[in-house]
Design a protein around this motif. Structure first.
Motif, PDB file in Angstrom:
ATOM      1  N   PRO A 415      -3.646  -0.522  -2.452  1.00 27.05           N
ATOM      2  CA  PRO A 415      -3.483  -0.058  -1.065  1.00 27.05           C
ATOM      3  C   PRO A 415      -3.522  -1.184  -0.044  1.00 27.05           C
ATOM      4  O   PRO A 415      -2.871  -1.104   1.001  1.00 27.05           O
ATOM      5  N   GLU A 416      -4.287  -2.260  -0.335  1.00 32.00           N
ATOM      6  CA  GLU A 416      -4.428  -3.345   0.629  1.00 32.00           C
ATOM      7  C   GLU A 416      -3.102  -4.020   0.965  1.00 32.00           C
ATOM      8  O   GLU A 416      -2.974  -4.657   2.022  1.00 32.00           O
ATOM      9  N   PHE A 417      -2.111  -3.881   0.101  1.00 32.30           N
ATOM     10  CA  PHE A 417      -0.826  -4.516   0.363  1.00 32.30           C
ATOM     11  C   PHE A 417      -0.015  -3.778   1.423  1.00 32.30           C
ATOM     12  O   PHE A 417       1.075  -4.225   1.787  1.00 32.30           O
ATOM     13  N   ASP A 418      -0.528  -2.667   1.914  1.00 29.53           N
ATOM     14  CA  ASP A 418       0.145  -1.951   2.998  1.00 29.53           C
ATOM     15  C   ASP A 418      -0.432  -2.296   4.370  1.00 29.53           C
ATOM     16  O   ASP A 418       0.026  -1.781   5.388  1.00 29.53           O
ATOM     17  N   ILE A 419      -1.452  -3.163   4.419  1.00 28.82           N
ATOM     18  CA  ILE A 419      -2.124  -3.504   5.669  1.00 28.82           C
ATOM     19  C   ILE A 419      -1.544  -4.800   6.225  1.00 28.82           C
ATOM     20  O   ILE A 419      -1.642  -5.848   5.582  1.00 28.82           O
ATOM     21  N   PRO A 420      -0.931  -4.794   7.409  1.00 34.51           N
ATOM     22  CA  PRO A 420      -0.337  -6.015   7.974  1.00 34.51           C
ATOM     23  C   PRO A 420      -1.401  -7.053   8.317  1.00 34.51           C
ATOM     24  O   PRO A 420      -2.349  -6.760   9.027  1.00 34.51           O
ATOM     25  N   VAL A 431       6.382  -4.052   4.313  1.00 40.05           N
ATOM     26  CA  VAL A 431       5.313  -5.032   4.507  1.00 40.05           C
ATOM     27  C   VAL A 431       4.739  -5.510   3.173  1.00 40.05           C
ATOM     28  O   VAL A 431       4.566  -6.708   2.947  1.00 40.05           O
ATOM     29  N   LYS A 432       4.445  -4.568   2.284  1.00 48.04           N
ATOM     30  CA  LYS A 432       3.840  -4.966   1.015  1.00 48.04           C
ATOM     31  C   LYS A 432       4.777  -5.840   0.189  1.00 48.04           C
ATOM     32  O   LYS A 432       4.326  -6.717  -0.560  1.00 48.04           O
ATOM     33  N   PHE A 433       6.074  -5.647   0.337  1.00 49.23           N
ATOM     34  CA  PHE A 433       7.019  -6.488  -0.401  1.00 49.23           C
ATOM     35  C   PHE A 433       7.046  -7.904   0.167  1.00 49.23           C
ATOM     36  O   PHE A 433       7.256  -8.873  -0.573  1.00 49.23           O
ATOM     37  N   SER A 434       6.804  -8.042   1.467  1.00 52.92           N
ATOM     38  CA  SER A 434       6.714  -9.373   2.063  1.00 52.92           C
ATOM     39  C   SER A 434       5.554 -10.148   1.460  1.00 52.92           C
ATOM     40  O   SER A 434       5.683 -11.328   1.106  1.00 52.92           O
ATOM     41  N   TYR A 435       4.407  -9.492   1.324  1.00 52.65           N
ATOM     42  CA  TYR A 435       3.236 -10.174   0.779  1.00 52.65           C
ATOM     43  C   TYR A 435       3.437 -10.541  -0.690  1.00 52.65           C
ATOM     44  O   TYR A 435       2.957 -11.582  -1.150  1.00 52.65           O
ATOM     45  N   MET A 436       4.133  -9.688  -1.405  1.00 54.62           N
ATOM     46  CA  MET A 436       4.442 -10.021  -2.800  1.00 54.62           C
ATOM     47  C   MET A 436       5.336 -11.261  -2.864  1.00 54.62           C
ATOM     48  O   MET A 436       5.155 -12.135  -3.727  1.00 54.62           O
TER      49      MET A 436
END
Length: 460
Positions: A415-420, A431-436
């Motif tokens: 879930p944390e990958f959805d937090i900007p 957003v989560k794909f950017s962090y990946m």
């Protein structure tokens, strides 16, 4: 007597050339199966009601058995030659494909069928690597590895396009049918390849089991992040490390690990190939989340155009390596991959064609990297180490691709990958794909740094 020996040698060379052509044919279909299910993963997850981390095992199970099988077949080739391992692998591949088609209604059966496919298909690229290292002159290996790399990359690139059409217009279970084309080559290999001398060395079964257990546990950890899995994996791999030092004929010769240049090259290839595999497996999820695309649009409209030039890149990479050397071509490939990841992390949601263009750049860089890694590793090995050494390289690279795919499935469930918290793509669901992609960039640069270290070691 000398004339008879010479004519026999000429006959053997001709057979190897013909075999290489057929091996190239089956290599295309064997590696295509690595990516043909990529665009189907969202549909499989929906059909069986499982999360992405579980659906990812449809690909991960194939790649893990593909990785372990590649080194097993390489070792067997040192004992029984090329013919017998190849025929066994092709028959296992066909059996796994048929089983998957018939038992597709059960998720565990699908995973097992993919495992069987990987166990059989791994014979092909593994034995091609052995053939090149054993029979191709050092100065020509760049071109040979480039040809194989282009076929492998073409198979990987065409896979999602074929998969998308089948999934959209028929059903994902029919993805098990195309791989059965490899059975067309069985009569040729059975009748044309000669039986080679048989060694009396035995297979290190315990070593295979310990290594396989460690790999599976580590892959499970990357997908579910449970300490039980990583603990079991460390114990199994530690047991494997102790075991190979005590047996007479170990599964992997400990002496290869003393070749530090070879080890560093392998680790560099693992990081880079695993990262790119994770990126490619991420794209269908991103396109589905951001643009609500169907499987055929993702495979044929997004991924396939990005890989259509990969055959050219493969041939080009071999020619560039032979002319300019490994380091320059590696630097070019790394730059293309890293720049593509950074760009995708910021503008990948602007329009679908943006991701297509970035995939072109990524696959181009991947073709360069694969050729350089294979060529660099082969030059660090002695002739008697060729089978085991190139088998380890194939094993490690395919293993890293499986772990990369499992890693992406695990990240998608956090879930944390959805937090900007960092500059990212503007679309809420991107957003989560950017962090990946930030993580992928870091891993790619780490792989590049490792390869640079091999150059420094040579200068000392």
């Amino acid at each position: 007597m000398e004339k008879e020996l010479y004519s026999e040698t000429e006959k053997s060379v001709h057979q190897r050339k013909s075999a290489f052509g057929w091996l190239s044919f089956v290599a295309f279909f064997s590696v295509m199966n690595e990516t043909v299910f990529n665009v189907a993963l969202p549909d499989i997850a929906a059909d069986f009601g499982v999360p992405p981390s579980a659906a990812g095992w449809v690909n991960t199970s194939f790649i893990l058995s593909f990785a372990v099988g590649s080194i097993i077949y390489s070792r067997i080739s040192d004992m029984y030659g090329l013919k017998r391992p190849l025929l066994i692998g092709l028959m296992i591949y066909g059996a796994g494909s048929l089983f998957g088609m018939l038992a597709h209604a059960y998720f565990p059966a699908v995973i097992f069928a993919r495992f069987l496919q990987g166990a059989g298909a791994s014979a092909v690229p593994a034995l091609i690597m052995v053939m090149i290292t054993r029979f191709v002159r050092s100065e020509d290996r760049g071109k040979a590895f480039g040809i194989v790399g282009s076929l492998v990359a073409a198979g990987e690139g065409v896979g999602p396009a074929i998969g998308g059409v089948i999934v959209h217009y028929i059903h994902w279970s029919f993805l098990f049918l195309p791989p059965m084309a490899v059975l067309l080559s069985v009569p040729y290999f059975s009748g044309r390849l000669t039986d080679e001398a048989v060694s009396k060395r035995s297979m290190d079964v315990l070593g295979v089991c310990l290594l396989s257990l460690g790999i599976v546990m580590f892959a499970l950890f990357t997908a579910q992040y449970r300490m039980l899995y990583i603990t079991a994996g460390i114990l199994a791999l530690s047991g494997f490390a102790l075991h190979i030092r005590r047996v007479k004929h170990p599964f992997i010769e400990p002496s290869l690990f003393s070749n530090r240049t070879f080890v560093i090259i392998v680790l560099s290839g693992c990081l880079l190939l695993g990262t790119v595999a994770g990126f490619i497996s991420m794209v269908p999820y991103m396109m589905r989340a951001v643009y609500h695309m169907s499987a055929d649009t993702i495979g044929g409209g997004i991924i396939f155009p990005g890989t259509i030039g990969v055959i050219f890149f493969g041939f080009l990479s071999g020619a560039l390596v032979d002319r300019f050397g490994n380091r320059r071509v590696f630097s070019l490939g790394l730059t293309l991959i890293a720049a593509s990841f950074v760009a995708a992390s910021q503008i990948g949601d602007r329009a679908p064609w943006v991701m297509t263009a970035l995939l072109v750049s990524t696959f181009c860089g991947l073709s360069f990297i694969k050729t350089v890694i294979s060529n660099s590793a082969s030059k660090t090995l002695k002739e008697e180490e060729a089978g085991a050494g190139m088998g380890i390289l194939s094993f490690a690279c395919f293993l890293s691709e499986g772990i990369g795919i499992a890693f992406v499935g695990g990240l998608l469930t956090i879930p944390e990958f959805d937090i900007p918290f960092l500059p990212a793509m503007g679309h809420e669901k991107a957003v989560k794909f950017s962090y990946m992609l930030f993580l992928f960039t870091a891993f790619a640069l780490a792989g590049g740094l490792l390869y640079v270290l091999t150059g420094r070691r040579k200068k000392r």
